[in-house]
Design a protein around this motif. Structure first.
Motif, PDB file in Angstrom:
ATOM      1  N   UNK A 260      46.867  57.246  35.025  1.00  0.00           N
ATOM      2  CA  UNK A 260      47.046  58.596  35.575  1.00  0.00           C
ATOM      3  C   UNK A 260      46.256  59.594  34.731  1.00  0.00           C
ATOM      4  N   UNK A 261      46.335  59.447  33.410  1.00  0.00           N
ATOM      5  CA  UNK A 261      45.633  60.363  32.513  1.00  0.00           C
ATOM      6  C   UNK A 261      44.125  60.310  32.773  1.00  0.00           C
ATOM      7  N   UNK A 262      43.607  59.120  32.966  1.00  0.00           N
ATOM      8  CA  UNK A 262      42.172  58.989  33.236  1.00  0.00           C
ATOM      9  C   UNK A 262      41.789  59.612  34.577  1.00  0.00           C
ATOM     10  N   UNK A 263      42.691  59.521  35.562  1.00  0.00           N
ATOM     11  CA  UNK A 263      42.407  60.176  36.850  1.00  0.00           C
ATOM     12  C   UNK A 263      42.338  61.687  36.670  1.00  0.00           C
ATOM     13  N   UNK A 264      43.233  62.213  35.839  1.00  0.00           N
ATOM     14  CA  UNK A 264      43.221  63.661  35.569  1.00  0.00           C
ATOM     15  C   UNK A 264      41.907  64.040  34.872  1.00  0.00           C
ATOM     16  N   UNK A 265      41.487  63.238  33.902  1.00  0.00           N
ATOM     17  CA  UNK A 265      40.226  63.517  33.196  1.00  0.00           C
ATOM     18  C   UNK A 265      39.057  63.516  34.192  1.00  0.00           C
ATOM     19  N   UNK A 266      39.014  62.494  35.062  1.00  0.00           N
ATOM     20  CA  UNK A 266      37.919  62.403  36.037  1.00  0.00           C
ATOM     21  C   UNK A 266      37.863  63.631  36.930  1.00  0.00           C
ATOM     22  N   UNK A 267      39.033  64.071  37.408  1.00  0.00           N
ATOM     23  CA  UNK A 267      39.057  65.235  38.295  1.00  0.00           C
ATOM     24  C   UNK A 267      38.524  66.470  37.550  1.00  0.00           C
ATOM     25  N   UNK A 268      38.892  66.610  36.298  1.00  0.00           N
ATOM     26  CA  UNK A 268      38.417  67.756  35.514  1.00  0.00           C
ATOM     27  C   UNK A 268      36.901  67.698  35.343  1.00  0.00           C
ATOM     28  N   UNK A 269      36.385  66.500  35.125  1.00  0.00           N
ATOM     29  CA  UNK A 269      34.939  66.371  34.954  1.00  0.00           C
ATOM     30  C   UNK A 269      34.198  66.675  36.260  1.00  0.00           C
ATOM     31  N   UNK A 270      34.800  66.263  37.393  1.00  0.00           N
ATOM     32  CA  UNK A 270      34.191  66.617  38.689  1.00  0.00           C
ATOM     33  C   UNK A 270      34.183  68.133  38.870  1.00  0.00           C
ATOM     34  N   UNK A 271      35.288  68.773  38.480  1.00  0.00           N
ATOM     35  CA  UNK A 271      35.360  70.232  38.605  1.00  0.00           C
ATOM     36  C   UNK A 271      34.349  70.905  37.685  1.00  0.00           C
ATOM     37  N   UNK A 272      34.116  70.306  36.524  1.00  0.00           N
ATOM     38  CA  UNK A 272      33.103  70.842  35.620  1.00  0.00           C
ATOM     39  C   UNK A 272      31.744  70.847  36.312  1.00  0.00           C
ATOM     40  N   UNK A 273      31.449  69.772  37.005  1.00  0.00           N
ATOM     41  CA  UNK A 273      30.184  69.713  37.749  1.00  0.00           C
ATOM     42  C   UNK A 273      30.187  70.741  38.883  1.00  0.00           C
ATOM     43  N   UNK A 274      31.325  70.830  39.607  1.00  0.00           N
ATOM     44  CA  UNK A 274      31.369  71.705  40.783  1.00  0.00           C
ATOM     45  C   UNK A 274      31.299  73.179  40.423  1.00  0.00           C
ATOM     46  N   UNK A 275      32.041  73.597  39.388  1.00  0.00           N
ATOM     47  CA  UNK A 275      32.110  75.040  39.117  1.00  0.00           C
ATOM     48  C   UNK A 275      31.521  75.438  37.765  1.00  0.00           C
ATOM     49  N   UNK A 276      31.065  74.451  36.996  1.00  0.00           N
ATOM     50  CA  UNK A 276      30.380  74.771  35.742  1.00  0.00           C
ATOM     51  C   UNK A 276      31.296  75.099  34.585  1.00  0.00           C
ATOM     52  N   UNK A 277      32.598  74.837  34.734  1.00  0.00           N
ATOM     53  CA  UNK A 277      33.521  75.122  33.630  1.00  0.00           C
ATOM     54  C   UNK A 277      33.410  74.020  32.578  1.00  0.00           C
ATOM     55  N   UNK A 278      33.928  74.304  31.387  1.00  0.00           N
ATOM     56  CA  UNK A 278      33.999  73.281  30.338  1.00  0.00           C
ATOM     57  C   UNK A 278      35.314  72.520  30.478  1.00  0.00           C
ATOM     58  N   UNK A 279      35.405  71.392  29.787  1.00  0.00           N
ATOM     59  CA  UNK A 279      36.641  70.605  29.747  1.00  0.00           C
ATOM     60  C   UNK A 279      36.950  70.328  28.275  1.00  0.00           C
ATOM     61  N   UNK A 280      38.167  70.669  27.840  1.00  0.00           N
ATOM     62  CA  UNK A 280      38.576  70.413  26.457  1.00  0.00           C
ATOM     63  C   UNK A 280      39.542  69.230  26.460  1.00  0.00           C
ATOM     64  N   UNK A 281      39.141  68.183  25.751  1.00  0.00           N
ATOM     65  CA  UNK A 281      39.871  66.910  25.793  1.00  0.00           C
ATOM     66  C   UNK A 281      40.758  66.686  24.591  1.00  0.00           C
ATOM     67  N   UNK A 282      42.002  66.354  24.886  1.00  0.00           N
ATOM     68  CA  UNK A 282      42.967  65.926  23.869  1.00  0.00           C
ATOM     69  C   UNK A 282      43.216  64.445  24.164  1.00  0.00           C
ATOM     70  N   UNK A 283      42.898  63.574  23.227  1.00  0.00           N
ATOM     71  CA  UNK A 283      43.090  62.133  23.453  1.00  0.00           C
ATOM     72  C   UNK A 283      43.564  61.480  22.160  1.00  0.00           C
ATOM     73  N   UNK A 284      43.765  60.179  22.229  1.00  0.00           N
ATOM     74  CA  UNK A 284      43.940  59.397  21.007  1.00  0.00           C
ATOM     75  C   UNK A 284      42.657  59.537  20.183  1.00  0.00           C
ATOM     76  N   UNK A 285      42.684  59.184  18.891  1.00  0.00           N
ATOM     77  CA  UNK A 285      41.467  59.257  18.081  1.00  0.00           C
ATOM     78  C   UNK A 285      40.427  58.319  18.684  1.00  0.00           C
ATOM     79  N   UNK A 286      39.203  58.823  18.829  1.00  0.00           N
ATOM     80  CA  UNK A 286      38.177  58.019  19.484  1.00  0.00           C
ATOM     81  C   UNK A 286      37.190  57.451  18.475  1.00  0.00           C
ATOM     82  N   UNK A 287      37.012  56.140  18.507  1.00  0.00           N
ATOM     83  CA  UNK A 287      35.931  55.512  17.746  1.00  0.00           C
ATOM     84  C   UNK A 287      34.700  55.484  18.661  1.00  0.00           C
TER      85      UNK A 287
END
Ligand SMILES: [Zn+2]
Length: 275
Positions: free
Chosen positions: A135-162
């Motif tokens: 579900x979390x990944x679906x939310x991330x994907x939708x935000x990234x699509x919206x970033x493309x559509x309207x040019x907004x940024x996306x601020x990500x809170x996740x587990x620590x990423x390697x």
């Protein structure tokens, strides 16, 4: 030493609550030389379920306005916090749908130029069941699509990423057609700044992190205090004036400080948050 301030200091991840403590934090930030913040929406489950996101977003916008009245430049980031999943689930709601609705509402604020980014969205920072990750990944994907559509940024809170985690986020951005530079990994680890450097990062402004990030010689990061404005823990994470304090450290320790400041306090924030 300490008597001068670095102009244009920007904290890429700052939270405020109503009340005196937040006002004091803003004054302390400005007194140390801070001049801009990205104000990120905070969850507050005591608000209740009805109209939850609208209430939270309107409050964040009001807090941004009062910070602007104090003289700060403020960009606004609105969105469903990853742990909202548990809040909705507990209330018997369809958590995924409620969070996706919260994302669409945040996007509406962005398209009306009342906010510049959707966030902090993402995944819980601790291990969760597979379906919550999905579900979390679906939310991330939708935000990234919206970033493309309207040019907004996306601020990500996740587990620590390697580096594998960074690759995963990068490929989601590519799949969504988003500009990876508009995607900001918050609380990023400077050790992996060179992995997919097209993605933007904000880095907790500890001395060690700042040194590591500068040594990576990438221009894809901003600094953050992640000031939480929690009355119970006034300096939870790190104090609100950490970024201006690190600016002074950079000024004193790095010859190319002007170049560093241009990147972390001006060029990247301006691009990401349209400041
Ligand atoms: Zn945060």
């Amino acid at each position: 030493m300490g008597s001068y301030v670095v102009p244009g200091v920007f904290d890429a991840h700052f939270h405020l609550n109503p009340g005196e403590q937040g006002k004091v934090a803003v004054r302390r930030y400005m007194a140390s030389g801070g001049s801009g913040i990205n104000l990120v929406n905070l969850p507050d489950y005591s608000d209740g379920y009805s109209g939850y996101y609208e209430k939270r977003y309107e409050l964040t916008i009001k807090l941004a306005e009062s910070a602007r009245e104090s003289g700060l430049r403020v960009s606004v980031t609105l969105g469903p916090y990853p742990l909202d999943y548990f809040f909705w689930e507990k209330g018997g709601f369809n958590a995924k749908q409620m969070m996706l609705d919260g994302v669409e509402l945040a996007a509406k604020y962005c398209s009306e130029h009342r906010a510049s980014a959707i966030g902090e969205i993402g995944r819980p920072h601790f291990p969760v069941e597979q379906n919550i990750t999905e579900v979390s990944n679906e939310v991330i994907m939708r935000c990234m699509q919206l970033s493309k559509e309207i040019g907004c940024a996306v601020v990500l809170h996740t587990e620590d990423l390697d580096s594998t985690g960074i690759e995963g986020i990068y490929s989601m951005a590519v799949q969504a057609g988003a500009d990876p530079r508009k995607i900001v990994k918050h609380h990023a680890s400077p050790e992996v700044n060179h992995v997919r450097p097209e993605l933007s990062r904000s880095i907790l402004a500890t001395r060690e992190n700042v040194r590591k990030a500068i040594n990576e010689k990438t221009s894809n990061f901003m600094l953050e205090s992640d000031y939480v404005d929690d009355p119970a823990k006034p300096d939870k994470v790190i104090p609100p004036d950490s970024v201006p304090k690190r600016a002074i450290m950079i000024k004193e320790q790095y010859q190319n400080n002007e170049e560093i400041f241009a990147s972390i306090f001006h060029d990247l924030p301006e691009f990401v948050f349209s400041l």
